[in-house]
Motif scaffolding. Structure first.
Motif, PDB file in Angstrom:
ATOM      1  N   ALA A 122       1.000  -1.460   0.050  1.00 16.03           N
ATOM      2  CA  ALA A 122      -0.185   0.035   0.096  1.00 16.03           C
ATOM      3  C   ALA A 122       0.806   0.983   0.104  1.00 16.03           C
ATOM      4  O   ALA A 122       0.756   2.681  -0.603  1.00 16.03           O
ATOM      5  CB  ALA A 122      -0.918   0.238   0.916  1.00 16.03           C
ATOM      6  N   GLU A 123       1.597   1.324   0.552  1.00 15.46           N
ATOM      7  CA  GLU A 123       2.985   1.970   0.759  1.00 15.46           C
ATOM      8  C   GLU A 123       3.781   2.752  -0.954  1.00 15.46           C
ATOM      9  O   GLU A 123       3.925   3.750  -0.966  1.00 15.46           O
ATOM     10  CB  GLU A 123       4.477   2.195   2.000  1.00 15.46           C
ATOM     11  CG  GLU A 123       3.728   2.799   3.338  1.00 15.46           C
ATOM     12  CD  GLU A 123       4.630   2.551   4.285  1.00 15.46           C
ATOM     13  OE1 GLU A 123       4.438   2.825   5.410  1.00 15.46           O
ATOM     14  OE2 GLU A 123       5.768   2.585   3.675  1.00 15.46           O
ATOM     15  N   LEU A 124       4.421   1.168  -1.276  1.00 19.60           N
ATOM     16  CA  LEU A 124       4.173   1.685  -2.683  1.00 19.60           C
ATOM     17  C   LEU A 124       3.560   2.078  -2.823  1.00 19.60           C
ATOM     18  O   LEU A 124       4.157   3.119  -4.563  1.00 19.60           O
ATOM     19  CB  LEU A 124       4.919  -0.207  -3.331  1.00 19.60           C
ATOM     20  CG  LEU A 124       5.515   0.192  -4.505  1.00 19.60           C
ATOM     21  CD1 LEU A 124       6.704   0.546  -4.636  1.00 19.60           C
ATOM     22  CD2 LEU A 124       5.118  -1.070  -4.920  1.00 19.60           C
ATOM     23  N   GLY A 179       7.690   3.443  -8.784  1.00 19.17           N
ATOM     24  CA  GLY A 179       7.947   3.993  -7.265  1.00 19.17           C
ATOM     25  C   GLY A 179       9.082   2.940  -5.939  1.00 19.17           C
ATOM     26  O   GLY A 179       9.631   2.357  -6.628  1.00 19.17           O
ATOM     27  N   ASP A 180       8.576   3.552  -4.934  1.00 17.48           N
ATOM     28  CA  ASP A 180       9.998   3.217  -4.288  1.00 17.48           C
ATOM     29  C   ASP A 180      10.101   1.567  -3.662  1.00 17.48           C
ATOM     30  O   ASP A 180       9.397   2.002  -2.662  1.00 17.48           O
ATOM     31  CB  ASP A 180      10.736   3.990  -3.025  1.00 17.48           C
ATOM     32  CG  ASP A 180      11.968   3.418  -2.180  1.00 17.48           C
ATOM     33  OD1 ASP A 180      12.243   2.547  -2.335  1.00 17.48           O
ATOM     34  OD2 ASP A 180      11.960   4.760  -1.406  1.00 17.48           O
ATOM     35  N   THR A 222      11.778  -4.771  -1.494  1.00 16.18           N
ATOM     36  CA  THR A 222      12.880  -5.810  -2.577  1.00 16.18           C
ATOM     37  C   THR A 222      14.351  -6.060  -1.313  1.00 16.18           C
ATOM     38  O   THR A 222      13.922  -7.930  -1.423  1.00 16.18           O
ATOM     39  CB  THR A 222      14.353  -4.802  -3.193  1.00 16.18           C
ATOM     40  OG1 THR A 222      13.681  -4.466  -4.416  1.00 16.18           O
ATOM     41  CG2 THR A 222      15.465  -4.863  -3.718  1.00 16.18           C
ATOM     42  N   ALA A 223      14.126  -5.548  -0.243  1.00 14.73           N
ATOM     43  CA  ALA A 223      15.244  -6.235   1.125  1.00 14.73           C
ATOM     44  C   ALA A 223      13.953  -7.318   1.790  1.00 14.73           C
ATOM     45  O   ALA A 223      14.754  -8.496   2.140  1.00 14.73           O
ATOM     46  CB  ALA A 223      15.008  -5.236   1.795  1.00 14.73           C
ATOM     47  N   LEU A 224      13.175  -7.130   1.410  1.00 17.03           N
ATOM     48  CA  LEU A 224      11.803  -8.242   2.300  1.00 17.03           C
ATOM     49  C   LEU A 224      12.015  -9.589   1.453  1.00 17.03           C
ATOM     50  O   LEU A 224      12.232 -10.708   2.147  1.00 17.03           O
ATOM     51  CB  LEU A 224      10.528  -8.007   2.682  1.00 17.03           C
ATOM     52  CG  LEU A 224       9.413  -8.123   2.964  1.00 17.03           C
ATOM     53  CD1 LEU A 224      10.155  -8.863   4.616  1.00 17.03           C
ATOM     54  CD2 LEU A 224       8.496  -8.110   3.014  1.00 17.03           C
ATOM     55  N   VAL A 225      11.651  -8.813   0.310  1.00 17.25           N
ATOM     56  CA  VAL A 225      12.495 -10.579   0.043  1.00 17.25           C
ATOM     57  C   VAL A 225      13.499 -11.205  -0.093  1.00 17.25           C
ATOM     58  O   VAL A 225      13.665 -12.524  -0.124  1.00 17.25           O
ATOM     59  CB  VAL A 225      12.068 -10.253  -2.001  1.00 17.25           C
ATOM     60  CG1 VAL A 225      12.129 -11.466  -3.512  1.00 17.25           C
ATOM     61  CG2 VAL A 225      10.425  -9.651  -2.360  1.00 17.25           C
ATOM     62  N   THR A 267      12.500  -9.945 -10.108  1.00 16.34           N
ATOM     63  CA  THR A 267      12.239  -8.845 -11.523  1.00 16.34           C
ATOM     64  C   THR A 267      11.016  -8.384 -12.038  1.00 16.34           C
ATOM     65  O   THR A 267      10.682  -7.420 -12.604  1.00 16.34           O
ATOM     66  CB  THR A 267      12.558 -10.169 -12.871  1.00 16.34           C
ATOM     67  OG1 THR A 267      13.891 -10.471 -12.274  1.00 16.34           O
ATOM     68  CG2 THR A 267      12.136  -9.244 -14.019  1.00 16.34           C
ATOM     69  N   ALA A 268       9.941  -9.288 -11.735  1.00 17.49           N
ATOM     70  CA  ALA A 268       8.794  -9.099 -11.297  1.00 17.49           C
ATOM     71  C   ALA A 268       8.316  -7.697 -10.440  1.00 17.49           C
ATOM     72  O   ALA A 268       7.489  -6.279 -10.778  1.00 17.49           O
ATOM     73  CB  ALA A 268       7.727  -9.616 -10.945  1.00 17.49           C
ATOM     74  N   LEU A 269       8.948  -7.193  -9.225  1.00 20.50           N
ATOM     75  CA  LEU A 269       8.612  -6.550  -8.676  1.00 20.50           C
ATOM     76  C   LEU A 269       9.361  -5.414  -9.383  1.00 20.50           C
ATOM     77  O   LEU A 269       8.672  -3.781  -9.559  1.00 20.50           O
ATOM     78  CB  LEU A 269       9.295  -6.632  -6.960  1.00 20.50           C
ATOM     79  CG  LEU A 269       9.430  -5.544  -6.395  1.00 20.50           C
ATOM     80  CD1 LEU A 269       8.363  -5.499  -5.474  1.00 20.50           C
ATOM     81  CD2 LEU A 269       9.949  -5.834  -4.982  1.00 20.50           C
ATOM     82  N   GLY A 270      10.817  -5.275 -10.233  1.00 23.65           N
ATOM     83  CA  GLY A 270      11.201  -4.176 -11.154  1.00 23.65           C
ATOM     84  C   GLY A 270      10.130  -3.640 -11.530  1.00 23.65           C
ATOM     85  O   GLY A 270      10.550  -2.130 -12.059  1.00 23.65           O
TER      86      GLY A 270
END
Ligand code: GRG
Length: 297
Positions: free
Chosen positions: A56-58, A280-281, A286-289, A273-276
């Motif tokens: 939600a923040e993203l 947004g920030d 990324t760090a959580l994954v 890759t999908a997150l990329g």
């Protein structure tokens, strides 16, 4: 971004949300509400609700808009753990570092506490988002689908059936992982995305979130199998070594620990890759994954 600090900030919000959105332990019948809180308050990593809040923040939300959705998914997840631990399922004594609910209370209370948490999750979504009916509808559909007979419960059913066979096939194993584990992680990202885009028409979460959840879920479950084979019960907060003892088909049994770790890494890379592809920030997600891929419990 300080990952540990950000994670703590999100987990603190989740703990506050759970306290705020669950009936008080003294609510009649106190035994039932006490058991619901006993399991929820035992802790756990809070991965799913943290994913809701971070997604939600993203999407640009800075307030507590996604908190009821985060609490709802943790309620469903915790119900599934309580029921999974029952003697008729996995028959476990230890969960989240504490005696399981049926050990601390009794089987009937554990069954009812799970039922009540599941029901509460949907009541919470319906009431907390009542002024945004399109959003409430989308959230209820998403969580019901993830928790339903073709996903979480279906995955659990196939897992139980697979235990009765000498060997499950890799395809059967993937079905189990995709539904028993990945469905709820996928839903966490999608719930956060839905709350994040609630002001837009249509209220549809970005498709890439589902891909992140799918690969994160597969990596998460493979690492769960690796940890079951390599870590101890005190570190895990649940009984270790159960898969080998039951001769259960897992990625570790099929491929060995090293190859299982490699496959988990491939899914972690696919999730990143999908997150990329999302705007947004993404530094926290990324760090959580990555943290999920290297977790020790
Ligand atoms: C009873 C409908 C029903 C489903 C049970 C949750 C579950 C399905 C089974 C538990 C066993 C298992 C390995 C499930 C896969 C998902 C998983 C790894 C759950 C544990 O999640 P964590 O590690 O738990 O996030 P915490 O305690 O940290 O929240």
């Amino acid at each position: 971004m300080d990952f540990a600090l950000e994670l703590k900030r999100h987990v603190t919000r989740v703990e506050r949300g759970l306290d705020l959105h669950l009936p008080a332990a003294a609510t009649r019948p106190a035994r039932l509400h006490g058991a619901m809180r006993y399991s929820l308050e035992a802790g756990g990593k809070r991965v799913r609700p943290v994913l809701v809040l971070a997604t939600a923040e993203l999407c640009g939300l800075t307030g507590d808009e996604a908190l009821p959705a985060a609490v709802a998914i943790e309620c469903v997840h915790t119900y599934s753990l309580i029921h999974d631990d029952l003697p008729c399922m996995d028959n476990d004594d230890l969960r989240r570092g504490r005696p399981t609910v049926h050990k601390a209370y009794d089987e009937a209370t554990a069954l009812l506490a799970g039922d009540a948490l599941l029901t509460h999750a949907f009541a919470l979504l319906a009431t907390a988002y009542a002024t945004q009916p399109t959003l409430a509808h989308a959230l209820v559909c998403e969580l019901a689908d993830a928790a339903g007979s073709q996903r979480l419960i279906g995955g659990q059913m196939e897992d139980l059936l697979a235990e009765k066979k000498a060997d499950a096939t890799p395809a059967e194993l993937e079905f189990i992982h995709l539904n028993k584990t990945a469905a709820m992680l996928e839903a966490a990202l999608v719930l956060g995305g839905l709350v994040g885009v609630a002001g837009q028409t249509p209220v549809t979460a970005p498709a890439a979130l589902r891909q992140v959840g799918r690969h994160l879920g597969l990596a998460f479950q493979i690492m769960d199998d690796v940890l079951d084979a390599t870590a101890d019960s005190a570190t895990l907060g649940k009984t270790a070594g159960k898969d080998a003892k039951a001769d259960k088909t897992t990625y570790v049994k099929l491929h060995g620990v090293d190859a299982a770790r490699r496959i988990a890494q491939e899914h972690t890379d696919a999730a990143l890759t999908a997150l990329g592809t999302l705007p947004g920030d993404k530094s926290f997600l990324t760090a959580l994954v990555l943290a999920m891929a290297t977790r020790r419990s």
